[in-house]
Motif scaffolding. Structure first.
Motif, short mmCIF file in Angstrom:
data_model
loop_
_atom_site.label_atom_id
_atom_site.label_comp_id
_atom_site.label_asym_id
_atom_site.label_seq_id
_atom_site.Cartn_x
_atom_site.Cartn_y
_atom_site.Cartn_z
N GLY A 127 0.83 -1.20 0.00
CA GLY A 127 0.00 0.00 0.00
C GLY A 127 0.86 1.24 0.00
N THR A 157 0.14 7.64 0.81
CA THR A 157 -0.07 6.89 -0.44
C THR A 157 -0.22 7.80 -1.64
OG1 THR A 157 -2.45 6.79 0.05
CG2 THR A 157 -1.13 4.88 0.69
N TYR A 161 3.99 4.17 -6.82
CA TYR A 161 4.02 2.81 -6.29
C TYR A 161 3.20 2.64 -5.00
CZ TYR A 161 8.05 2.97 -9.41
OH TYR A 161 8.87 3.18 -10.48
N SER A 162 2.31 3.59 -4.70
CA SER A 162 1.49 3.48 -3.51
C SER A 162 0.02 3.47 -3.88
CB SER A 162 1.77 4.65 -2.56
OG SER A 162 1.37 5.88 -3.13
N ASP A 163 -0.83 2.99 -2.95
CA ASP A 163 -2.26 2.90 -3.23
C ASP A 163 -3.03 2.90 -1.91
OD1 ASP A 163 -4.47 2.29 -5.28
OD2 ASP A 163 -4.71 0.67 -3.80
N TYR A 164 -3.94 3.85 -1.76
CA TYR A 164 -4.66 3.99 -0.49
C TYR A 164 -5.58 2.82 -0.18
CZ TYR A 164 -7.49 5.93 3.25
OH TYR A 164 -8.15 6.12 4.44
N THR A 166 -5.31 -0.18 -0.97
CA THR A 166 -4.47 -1.34 -0.66
C THR A 166 -3.90 -1.25 0.75
OG1 THR A 166 -3.89 -1.61 -2.99
CG2 THR A 166 -2.45 -2.67 -1.39
#
Length: 207
Positions: A127, A157, A161-164, A166
């Motif tokens: 994440g 995020t 390469y980040s995702d909230y 996730t």
């Protein structure tokens, strides 16, 4: 002898996506009088080595590959002989800082790292970064969360390469399954507990 937890705070710069920010990082040492692991070798190998003293460093564990968590890792590895461990999915982030120096080993979900008779279990918690991990030491009632969970909520995020969704899923499914009294040793800032963060998570968006 049961392992103890030590904190070393180092200062430097976090760099990503063309930006840079001054940061203070928590470096965590887990071990006893003879052996230790280093969690997140940030910024200052000399300062970390001062805290290690004459103990054997069994491993340098990277919770993720952002430069402010790994920039001192190769120097520390060279000077101690300890392997650098990183989840394979975070090589894309690691390589931004160390394109010519690969980690020495991979971290995997459920893997156990043992130091001073204490087991730390690897939890893959993507994440904040795709290969972000946390380390859970049930014997110590401690979680080393890197930048996945802070005092006050999830890690950032908003960058590459980040995702909230996730990271929220990682926290709610894996970290909130731990005992409420578990002390969370974060990558930056103050400690917290699983119970405190669970109680404050009602305003988070569902993944």
């Amino acid at each position: 002898m049961t392992a103890i937890v030590q904190n070393v705070v180092t200062s430097g710069v976090f760099e990503l996506d063309g930006g840079s920010w001054a940061v203070d990082n928590n470096v965590w040492l887990v071990g006893d009088d003879t052996e230790v692991i280093v969690i997140d070798a940030a910024h200052d190998a000399d300062r970390i080595l001062d805290a290690v003293g004459d103990r054997k460093v069994l491993a340098i564990v990277s919770t993720h590959g952002h430069n402010d968590h790994v920039n001192a890792a190769p120097d520390l590895s060279k000077r101690t002989g300890a392997p650098i461990l990183l989840h394979a999915e975070d090589r894309v982030v690691w390589d931004l800082t160390h394109p010519d120096r690969a980690p020495d080993g991979e971290l995997t979900e459920g893997q156990t790292i043992t130091v001073a008779g204490t087991d730390l279990r690897v939890l893959h918690t993507p994440g904040h970064a795709p290969g972000a991990v946390c380390l859970y030491a049930a014997k110590l009632g401690a979680l080393f969360s890197g930048d996945t969970l802070f005092n006050g909520g999830p890690g950032a995020t908003g960058r590459s390469y980040s995702d909230y969704p996730t990271i929220v899923d990682s926290i709610t499914e894996k970290l909130f399954a731990l005992p409420d009294e578990t002390v969370v040793h974060t990558g930056h800032g103050e400690r917290t507990t699983i119970g405190e963060e669970k109680a404050g998570s009602t305003g988070w968006d569902a993944p």
